[in-house]
Design an enzyme around this catalytic site. Structure first.
Site, mmCIF file in Angstrom:
data_model
loop_
_atom_site.group_PDB
_atom_site.id
_atom_site.type_symbol
_atom_site.label_atom_id
_atom_site.label_comp_id
_atom_site.label_asym_id
_atom_site.label_seq_id
_atom_site.Cartn_x
_atom_site.Cartn_y
_atom_site.Cartn_z
ATOM 1 N N GLN A 101 1.563 -33.282 3.694
ATOM 2 C CA GLN A 101 1.795 -32.746 2.349
ATOM 3 C C GLN A 101 2.668 -31.487 2.458
ATOM 4 O O GLN A 101 3.164 -30.983 1.474
ATOM 5 C CB GLN A 101 0.476 -32.367 1.684
ATOM 6 C CG GLN A 101 -0.530 -33.484 1.563
ATOM 7 C CD GLN A 101 -1.860 -32.947 1.075
ATOM 8 O OE1 GLN A 101 -2.118 -32.879 -0.141
ATOM 9 N NE2 GLN A 101 -2.714 -32.536 1.999
ATOM 10 N N HIS A 119 5.552 -34.862 0.111
ATOM 11 C CA HIS A 119 5.884 -33.868 -0.924
ATOM 12 C C HIS A 119 7.253 -33.252 -0.713
ATOM 13 O O HIS A 119 7.578 -32.243 -1.334
ATOM 14 C CB HIS A 119 4.812 -32.761 -0.959
ATOM 15 C CG HIS A 119 3.498 -33.260 -1.492
ATOM 16 N ND1 HIS A 119 2.325 -32.545 -1.340
ATOM 17 C CD2 HIS A 119 3.169 -34.397 -2.154
ATOM 18 C CE1 HIS A 119 1.332 -33.232 -1.912
ATOM 19 N NE2 HIS A 119 1.820 -34.357 -2.404
ATOM 20 N N THR A 190 -6.468 -29.419 4.741
ATOM 21 C CA THR A 190 -6.097 -29.570 3.340
ATOM 22 C C THR A 190 -7.318 -29.414 2.447
ATOM 23 O O THR A 190 -8.424 -29.808 2.811
ATOM 24 C CB THR A 190 -5.409 -30.924 3.068
ATOM 25 O OG1 THR A 190 -5.108 -31.030 1.667
ATOM 26 C CG2 THR A 190 -6.276 -32.102 3.479
HETATM 27 C C1 BV8 Z 1 1.546 -37.405 -9.453
HETATM 28 C C2 BV8 Z 1 5.314 -29.468 -3.226
HETATM 29 C C3 BV8 Z 1 1.940 -39.281 -10.807
HETATM 30 C C4 BV8 Z 1 5.791 -28.361 -4.088
HETATM 31 C C5 BV8 Z 1 3.041 -29.999 -3.969
HETATM 32 C C6 BV8 Z 1 -1.486 -33.708 -15.052
HETATM 33 C C7 BV8 Z 1 -0.173 -34.142 -15.140
HETATM 34 C C8 BV8 Z 1 0.467 -34.764 -14.083
HETATM 35 C C9 BV8 Z 1 -0.204 -34.958 -12.902
HETATM 36 C C10 BV8 Z 1 -1.506 -34.505 -12.824
HETATM 37 C C11 BV8 Z 1 -2.165 -33.894 -13.878
HETATM 38 N N1 BV8 Z 1 -3.427 -33.579 -13.474
HETATM 39 C C12 BV8 Z 1 -3.604 -33.968 -12.198
HETATM 40 C C13 BV8 Z 1 -2.453 -34.525 -11.807
HETATM 41 C C14 BV8 Z 1 -2.164 -35.052 -10.536
HETATM 42 C C15 BV8 Z 1 -1.571 -33.894 -9.739
HETATM 43 C C16 BV8 Z 1 -2.742 -33.210 -9.038
HETATM 44 O O1 BV8 Z 1 -3.286 -33.773 -8.118
HETATM 45 N N2 BV8 Z 1 -3.121 -32.008 -9.508
HETATM 46 C C17 BV8 Z 1 -4.259 -31.316 -8.897
HETATM 47 C C18 BV8 Z 1 -3.969 -29.827 -8.844
HETATM 48 C C19 BV8 Z 1 -5.493 -31.650 -9.690
HETATM 49 N N3 BV8 Z 1 -0.677 -34.505 -8.800
HETATM 50 C C20 BV8 Z 1 0.612 -34.622 -9.089
HETATM 51 O O2 BV8 Z 1 1.148 -34.150 -10.072
HETATM 52 C C21 BV8 Z 1 1.399 -35.437 -8.082
HETATM 53 N N4 BV8 Z 1 2.149 -36.446 -8.754
HETATM 54 O O3 BV8 Z 1 0.369 -37.452 -9.663
HETATM 55 O O4 BV8 Z 1 2.447 -38.325 -9.938
HETATM 56 C C22 BV8 Z 1 2.172 -38.743 -12.187
HETATM 57 C C23 BV8 Z 1 3.483 -38.542 -12.587
HETATM 58 C C24 BV8 Z 1 3.706 -38.086 -13.895
HETATM 59 C C25 BV8 Z 1 2.629 -37.813 -14.738
HETATM 60 C C26 BV8 Z 1 1.309 -38.007 -14.307
HETATM 61 C C27 BV8 Z 1 1.086 -38.452 -13.008
HETATM 62 C C28 BV8 Z 1 2.364 -34.547 -7.325
HETATM 63 C C29 BV8 Z 1 1.590 -33.631 -6.407
HETATM 64 C C30 BV8 Z 1 2.560 -32.885 -5.488
HETATM 65 C C31 BV8 Z 1 2.673 -31.446 -5.920
HETATM 66 N N5 BV8 Z 1 3.509 -30.720 -4.956
HETATM 67 N N6 BV8 Z 1 3.860 -29.396 -3.097
HETATM 68 C C32 BV8 Z 1 5.712 -27.035 -3.376
HETATM 69 O O5 BV8 Z 1 5.184 -26.944 -2.266
HETATM 70 O O6 BV8 Z 1 6.201 -26.053 -3.966
HETATM 71 S S1 BV8 Z 1 1.367 -29.923 -3.734
HETATM 72 C C33 BV8 Z 1 0.898 -28.533 -2.867
HETATM 73 O O7 BV8 Z 1 -0.533 -28.533 -2.849
HETATM 74 C C34 BV8 Z 1 1.253 -28.517 -1.422
HETATM 75 O O8 BV8 Z 1 2.398 -29.215 -1.078
HETATM 76 C C35 BV8 Z 1 0.112 -29.190 -0.750
HETATM 77 O O9 BV8 Z 1 0.509 -30.430 -0.376
HETATM 78 C C36 BV8 Z 1 -0.863 -29.433 -1.839
HETATM 79 C C37 BV8 Z 1 -2.269 -29.293 -1.374
HETATM 80 O O10 BV8 Z 1 -2.404 -28.038 -0.795
HETATM 81 P P1 BV8 Z 1 -3.005 -27.966 0.701
HETATM 82 O O11 BV8 Z 1 -1.982 -28.433 1.658
HETATM 83 O O12 BV8 Z 1 -4.307 -28.645 0.738
HETATM 84 O O13 BV8 Z 1 -3.143 -26.406 0.857
HETATM 85 P P2 BV8 Z 1 -4.303 -25.526 0.236
HETATM 86 O O14 BV8 Z 1 -3.840 -24.120 0.318
HETATM 87 O O15 BV8 Z 1 -4.759 -26.088 -1.070
HETATM 88 O O16 BV8 Z 1 -5.509 -25.752 1.261
HETATM 89 C C38 BV8 Z 1 -5.361 -25.392 2.617
HETATM 90 C C39 BV8 Z 1 -6.654 -25.778 3.304
HETATM 91 O O17 BV8 Z 1 -6.531 -25.470 4.678
HETATM 92 C C40 BV8 Z 1 -7.855 -25.010 2.769
HETATM 93 O O18 BV8 Z 1 -8.922 -25.919 2.553
HETATM 94 C C41 BV8 Z 1 -8.193 -24.045 3.924
HETATM 95 O O19 BV8 Z 1 -9.591 -23.854 4.051
HETATM 96 C C42 BV8 Z 1 -7.685 -24.794 5.114
HETATM 97 N N7 BV8 Z 1 -7.250 -23.947 6.215
HETATM 98 C C43 BV8 Z 1 -6.650 -22.729 6.161
HETATM 99 N N8 BV8 Z 1 -6.362 -22.312 7.419
HETATM 100 C C44 BV8 Z 1 -6.786 -23.291 8.272
HETATM 101 C C45 BV8 Z 1 -7.347 -24.334 7.511
HETATM 102 N N9 BV8 Z 1 -7.857 -25.448 8.053
HETATM 103 C C46 BV8 Z 1 -7.820 -25.552 9.403
HETATM 104 N N10 BV8 Z 1 -7.286 -24.593 10.208
HETATM 105 C C47 BV8 Z 1 -6.766 -23.461 9.676
HETATM 106 N N11 BV8 Z 1 -6.237 -22.515 10.507
#
Ligand code: BV8
Ligand code: ZN
Length: 246
Positions: A101, A119, A190
Site C-alpha cells: 500500500q 496505491h 498496516t
Molecule cells: C476505493 C495513496 C472504490 C495516497 C492511500 C467513501 C467514498 C469512497 C470510498 C470510500 C468511502 N468510505 C470508505 C471508502 C473506501 C476507502 C477507505 O477504505 N476509506 C477508509 C479510510 C475507511 N477506500 C478508497 O477510497 C479506495 N478506493 O474504495 O475505490 C470506490 C471508488 C469510488 C467511490 C467509492 C468507492 C482507495 C484507497 C487508497 C487511498 N490512498 N494512499 C497517499 O499516500 O497520499 S491510502 C493510505 O492509507 C496509505 O497509502 C496506506 O496505504 C493506507 C493505509 O495506511 P497504513 O499503510 O496502514 O498506515 P497507517 O499509518 O494507517 O498504519 C501504520 C501501521 O503500522 C499502524 O498500525 C502502526 O501501529 C504500525 N507500525 C508503525 N511502526 C511499525 C508498525 N508496525 C510494525 N513495525 C513498525 N516499526
C-alpha cells in the site's frame, strides 16, 4: 525472539507466500506512517482530506506542496531490514508476491521483484487533464515547478497515487486478488483500515491460507488472522526470514 512453531512450520512448508505491507514497514526508514505523517505545517490537515480528487480540484497547489514535502522526506530514506528480509524471502520462496500500500517505492529500491503497488507511487505523475499522456516518473527533489505540468499538453499534472474515492489500478488489484490463492498470507505494518487492500487478508483466509499479522498494535485484522504477533517489522521480519531459510 521466539515464534510459535506453527508459524515457522507453515512458513517453511509454504509454496506460495503473499505479503501485504503498509506504512509500518517503512517507519524504521524514517518515513512517517500514513496516520502519524502530519507534523509541522501539515499537522492541521488530515491525510484523508488531502489525498482526494476533491482537495486537488479545489487546491492543487496545497496538495502538491504536501506531496513535495513527502517526496523530500522519502528521498532521504533507505530500505530498512524489513524491506531487505522480504527481498531475501522472495529469492528462496517457490512463489512470492508482495502487495504494498506504500507509495514510497522503498520495496523497489530494496530489490523486490514480484511487487504490486496498489496505491501508486510518490515518484510517478500523470496528467490531470487526462490528455492521454501515459504516467511518467519524476524523481527530482525539489520538483522543477510546483504544481508540475504534463509534458504532453502542458496542463496540470497530478501525483501518480490512488486517492480516497478513486479505484485501484485494475491490473494490480486483479493480481492482488489472485495472490490471495496462497499457502501463507502475511499482513505487515498496516492499520488494516483502508479498503480494498484491507480486505485481502480476509479473502486469503476464506480461500484456506494460513494468515498472520505482524504489527506494532492491534488492528481490526488481529482477531481475524490465525496468528497476530505484535512488534516492530524491522526486527520480526529478519528474524522470521533467518529461521525459515535453509
Ligand atoms: C476505493 C495513496 C472504490 C495516497 C492511500 C467513501 C467514498 C469512497 C470510498 C470510500 C468511502 N468510505 C470508505 C471508502 C473506501 C476507502 C477507505 O477504505 N476509506 C477508509 C479510510 C475507511 N477506500 C478508497 O477510497 C479506495 N478506493 O474504495 O475505490 C470506490 C471508488 C469510488 C467511490 C467509492 C468507492 C482507495 C484507497 C487508497 C487511498 N490512498 N494512499 C497517499 O499516500 O497520499 S491510502 C493510505 O492509507 C496509505 O497509502 C496506506 O496505504 C493506507 C493505509 O495506511 P497504513 O499503510 O496502514 O498506515 P497507517 O499509518 O494507517 O498504519 C501504520 C501501521 O503500522 C499502524 O498500525 C502502526 O501501529 C504500525 N507500525 C508503525 N511502526 C511499525 C508498525 N508496525 C510494525 N513495525 C513498525 N516499526
Ligand atoms: Zn496532459
Amino acid at each position: 525472539m521466539t515464534f510459535p512453531p506453527e508459524l515457522l512450520r507453515c512458513l517453511v512448508a509454504a509454496q506460495r507466500v503473499t505479503v501485504l505491507t503498509g506504512a509500518g514497514v517503512s517507519a524504521e526508514s524514517g518515513v512517517p506512517t500514513f496516520r502519524d505523517a502530519q507534523t509541522g505545517l501539515w499537522a492541521k490537515f488530515k491525510p484523508e482530506e488531502l489525498a482526494t480528487p476533491t482537495a486537488f480540484r479545489r487546491e492543487p497547489r496545497l496538495v502538491w506542496e504536501w506531496y513535495a514535502w513527502r517526496r523530500q522526506l522519502v528521498a532521504k530514506a533507505n530500505p530498512n531490514p524489513a524491506h531487505l528480509a522480504l527481498v531475501e524471502w522472495e529469492k528462496r520462496a517457490s512463489s512470492f508476491t508482495l502487495i504494498t500500500q506504500n507509495v514510497d517505492d522503498l520495496h523497489v529500491q530494496a530489490g523486490t521483484e514480484n511487487l504490486l503497488r496498489v496505491h501508486g507511487s510518490l515518484w510517478e505523475l500523470s496528467c490531470w487533464q487526462a490528455c492521454g499522456a501515459s504516467t511518467w516518473r519524476d524523481e527530482s527533489v525539489p520538483l522543477q515547478t510546483l504544481p508540475p505540468s504534463c509534458p504532453a499538453c502542458r496542463g496540470l499534472a497530478r501525483p501518480g497515487v490512488v486517492w480516497f474515492g478513486e479505484s485501484l489500478p485494475t491490473r494490480e488489484l486483479e493480481a492482488a486478488a489472485a495472490a490471495c490463492d496462497c499457502d501463507v498470507f502475511l499482513t505487515v505494518g498496516t492499520s488494516a483500515l483502508v479498503y480494498p487492500a484491507a480486505g485481502l487478508v480476509h479473502e486469503a483466509k476464506r480461500r484456506g491460507a494460513f494468515t498472520a499479522e505482524l504489527n506494532l498494535e492491534v488492528t481490526p485484522a488481529s482477531a481475524e488472522v490465525d496468528l497476530a504477533i505484535h512488534g516492530p517489522a524491522d526486527e520480526l521480519l529478519p528474524n522470521i526470514s533467518r529461521r525459515i531459510t535453509p
